[in-house]
Structure formats: C-alpha cells, structure tokens
Enzyme design. Structure first.
Site, PDB file in Angstrom:
ATOM      1  N   GLY A   8       0.831  -1.193   0.000  1.00  0.00           N
ATOM      2  CA  GLY A   8       0.000   0.000   0.000  1.00  0.00           C
ATOM      3  C   GLY A   8       0.868   1.246   0.000  1.00  0.00           C
ATOM      4  N   SER A  11      -1.046   7.354   2.060  1.00  0.00           N
ATOM      5  CA  SER A  11      -0.440   8.234   3.061  1.00  0.00           C
ATOM      6  C   SER A  11       0.146   7.458   4.238  1.00  0.00           C
ATOM      7  CB  SER A  11      -1.486   9.231   3.572  1.00  0.00           C
ATOM      8  OG  SER A  11      -1.978  10.035   2.536  1.00  0.00           O
ATOM      9  N   TRP A  12      -0.673   6.605   4.865  1.00  0.00           N
ATOM     10  CA  TRP A  12      -0.218   5.933   6.070  1.00  0.00           C
ATOM     11  C   TRP A  12       0.781   4.828   5.747  1.00  0.00           C
ATOM     12  CZ3 TRP A  12       1.763   6.118  10.282  1.00  0.00           C
ATOM     13  CH2 TRP A  12       1.607   5.246  11.357  1.00  0.00           C
ATOM     14  N   GLY A  13       0.581   4.120   4.623  1.00  0.00           N
ATOM     15  CA  GLY A  13       1.554   3.121   4.237  1.00  0.00           C
ATOM     16  C   GLY A  13       2.924   3.725   4.004  1.00  0.00           C
ATOM     17  N   ARG A  32      -0.064  -0.592  -6.634  1.00  0.00           N
ATOM     18  CA  ARG A  32      -0.719  -1.099  -7.840  1.00  0.00           C
ATOM     19  C   ARG A  32      -0.330  -0.311  -9.091  1.00  0.00           C
ATOM     20  NH1 ARG A  32      -5.006  -4.149  -7.869  1.00  0.00           N
ATOM     21  NH2 ARG A  32      -5.572  -3.524  -5.736  1.00  0.00           N
ATOM     22  N   GLY A 134      -2.760   3.783  16.965  1.00  0.00           N
ATOM     23  CA  GLY A 134      -2.502   4.844  17.934  1.00  0.00           C
ATOM     24  C   GLY A 134      -2.735   6.193  17.281  1.00  0.00           C
ATOM     25  N   LYS A 189     -13.223   4.595  16.171  1.00  0.00           N
ATOM     26  CA  LYS A 189     -12.832   6.012  16.290  1.00  0.00           C
ATOM     27  C   LYS A 189     -13.099   6.774  14.993  1.00  0.00           C
ATOM     28  CE  LYS A 189      -8.748   5.689  13.886  1.00  0.00           C
ATOM     29  NZ  LYS A 189      -8.044   6.605  12.983  1.00  0.00           N
ATOM     30  N   SER A 252      -7.194  14.723   9.892  1.00  0.00           N
ATOM     31  CA  SER A 252      -7.964  13.485   9.878  1.00  0.00           C
ATOM     32  C   SER A 252      -8.987  13.510   8.751  1.00  0.00           C
ATOM     33  CB  SER A 252      -8.683  13.304  11.228  1.00  0.00           C
ATOM     34  OG  SER A 252      -9.757  12.400  11.115  1.00  0.00           O
ATOM     35  N   ASN A 254     -11.532  11.508   8.320  1.00  0.00           N
ATOM     36  CA  ASN A 254     -12.881  11.303   8.832  1.00  0.00           C
ATOM     37  C   ASN A 254     -13.430  12.576   9.465  1.00  0.00           C
ATOM     38  OD1 ASN A 254     -13.472   8.201   8.551  1.00  0.00           O
ATOM     39  ND2 ASN A 254     -11.354   8.371   9.238  1.00  0.00           N
TER      40      ASN A 254
END
Length: 331
Positions: A8, A11-13, A32, A134, A189, A252, A254
């Site tokens: 992946g 962003s977080w990967g 991909r 976290g 969350k 964030s 979300n």
C-alpha cells in the site's frame, strides 16, 4: 538491518514505511499503479505526501512476490473494504513472517475485523498477525514529530519483533496482546470522528465535541468488551489516544469528511471534494451490524450510519441523540 514489505503506497503506508526505514530497515513498498511506483523509486510520493523526501532505503514495485522476497515482516495498508480482493490477487505472499495490519475498519457484509479477513483469506494464523494503532496522523509522522503507538499481537514475541522494527527517536511503540481491542478502537474512532466533524461543521463548540468523544469512547468500550477485548485498552493509545487525534485534527480524513456533512454537503459532494478514503464512511454500517449482532447499544454510530447511508440530516442526528431517554452515565 532487516527487510520489511509494505503493501500500500497511500499516506499511512508511506508514512509507516518512513518510520521503518528510519528504524534501520530496508523497505519495499508494493503499489498497484506503475506511476506511483516510479515516484517512490525517485524518492517522492507526490500523490499522497507531497514535499516529503523518502529515505533512500525505501524502494517500490508492482510485483507482490518481489516486495516480500526476504521480508521478515509484511505490513498491509490498503483500504479495509478492498483487503479481501487484494489478498486474493496477491496470492501466497503471506506464507512467512509476521503480518501487520495498519487498516482500521470492519468488513461490509461479513462484519469481520481485518485480522479475521487476513487469517481467513491469507491463511495466516492469528498468532502471526499484529495490529499497529494509535494517534499516528501520517503528515505529522513524516515530519518526524514525536508520537507513540501500540503494536498488538496475541504472541508477545511477534509484537516485540514489530515494535523493534518501528522504534525510532521520534516514534515510540508499546506492545499489547489485545488484538481485538486495538482493532475495535481503530475502527470505531473513525465513525466517532465523523460525528465530531459534523458538530464542527454546524458551528458547535468544544463542549459538544468533547461530549461526543466521551460518549463515543463508551460505545467503543462496550463493543470491544462484548467481543472479548480488555477494557483497559480503550484507556490507552489505541483507544482514547487515537480517538482524540482522529476526532480533533484537521489532518484526519474522517473529521474533515464530517465537517463537510455538517456544512450541508451531501456524501457524494464531500467525496468529490476530498478525493480520499474516509474509512468511517464505508465501515459505519458494518460496525453497526456488528454491534447489533452482539446486543451492544451504539447510538452515535447508529445516527452516523443513518446520516451517511439513509440521508438523515445532521440537525436530525443531533436531535435524535439529545432526545434519548436519560440514564446513569455508567449504565
């Protein structure tokens, strides 16, 4: 130095790959799209983390087998609702080493947690599956701002291995054996953050947002305990820590998605504007189904799902929550 594969290139990967590289590992990212792979191999990921220079020990490939070759740890960081299809497409790439889930959601239709999908489709024993969860907003992580996280795995030795791989001068991992608690916290969350964003979008203040966060924590804890989690997990980094960051930060997805809804935009309009995945939008109905299957009362999650999937207006959501019957706080 060891090799770690990250599946992946979002962003977080990419941010977690940076942490792993800073921890002294060689990191191979599977992505991909060839154009994204080419960017990463040039030392950038302009699509997701512009202006961030990647460590030289990070490379990328579109070949799953090449990514995992020699890896002791395999990290999965794809949208939660695409995990099952991706596992099927990758083939037998998870046959060895510890598999780490960065994903925070509950699968639609099956109400399975991500570790359950990994075990079922990837054939990975639960004791080889870890979760990292976290208050870890990707853009702050790549800026090397101090943060802490939880590495949760039923096998303490596997948790220690992953924690050692991602420990740096700015990123502090703690360990836990409560896999269920870490996953429930990470999934719920996102939905609570949508609700807090809605309140902000309506122009409501900190009293309102704090109330939603606190009662959202109660829903998270009730659901987690019903699924066998340790209630103490939700008082820690994977619970209230991640909840605060996701609910309050403009970084964030979300939270930002909820702000758009609170300002009167439709789900489609917010999606068009943000162009990124907000996991809570896709997972809220499956989390609600999971809670109902276990007889757990989750009114905030219920109202968020009604807003996102049934067209209930945000003012009507607020009214529905405030007009509920009174009861003891700890009931």
């Amino acid at each position: 130095m060891s090799k770690v594969a990250v599946f992946g290139g979002g962003s977080w990967g990419t941010a977690f790959a940076t942490v792993l590289a800073d921890g002294g590992n060689d990191v191979s990212i599977w992505a991909r799209r060839p154009e994204l792979v080419a960017q990463i191999n040039r030392g950038r990921n302009e699509d997701y983390l512009p202006d961030h220079e990647l460590p030289q020990s990070i490379s990328a490939t579109t070949d799953p087998a090449e990514a995992v070759d020699g890896a002791e740890v395999v990290v999965l960081s794809v949208p939660s609702q695409s995990l099952r299809d991706n596992l099927g497409a990758w083939g037998d790439v998870l046959s060895q080493g510890v598999v780490v889930s960065l994903m925070k959601g509950v699968e639609l239709g099956t109400t399975k947690r991500m570790s359950e999908v990994i075990s079922e489709v990837g054939g990975v024993p639960t004791e080889r599956i870890a979760v990292v969860s976290g208050p870890n907003l990707a853009r702050e992580i790549v800026q090397r701002q101090p943060a802490a996280t939880v590495v949760a795995c039923p096998d303490q030795g596997a948790a220690d291995l992953v924690a050692a791989a991602c420990a740096t001068s700015y990123f502090r991992p703690y360990t836990s054996t409560d896999l269920v608690g870490a996953e429930v916290g990470g999934a719920v969350k996102n939905v609570i953050a949508l609700a807090v964003g809605m309140a902000e979008g309506m122009g409501l203040g900190d009293n309102t947002k704090s109330s939603i966060i606190t009662r959202g924590l109660a829903e998270m804890t009730r659901l987690g305990v019903a699924l066998g989690a340790d209630a103490r997990t939700f008082a820690g980094l994977a619970g209230v820590g991640d909840l605060i960051a996701t609910c309050m930060s403009p970084l964030s997805r979300n939270h930002s998605f909820g702000v758009g809804l609170g300002r009167g935009m439709s789900v489609a309009e917010v999606q068009e504007h943000t162009r990124q995945t907000a996991e809570g939008v896709k997972s809220c109905s499956s989390i609600l189904d999971l809670a109902r299957a276990h007889g757990v009362d989750v009114p905030i999650i219920e109202q968020v799902s009604a807003c996102v999937h049934e067209g209930t207006s945000v003012p009507d959501v607020v009214h529905a929550l405030l007009s509920r019957a009174r009861k003891p706080e700890t009931d």
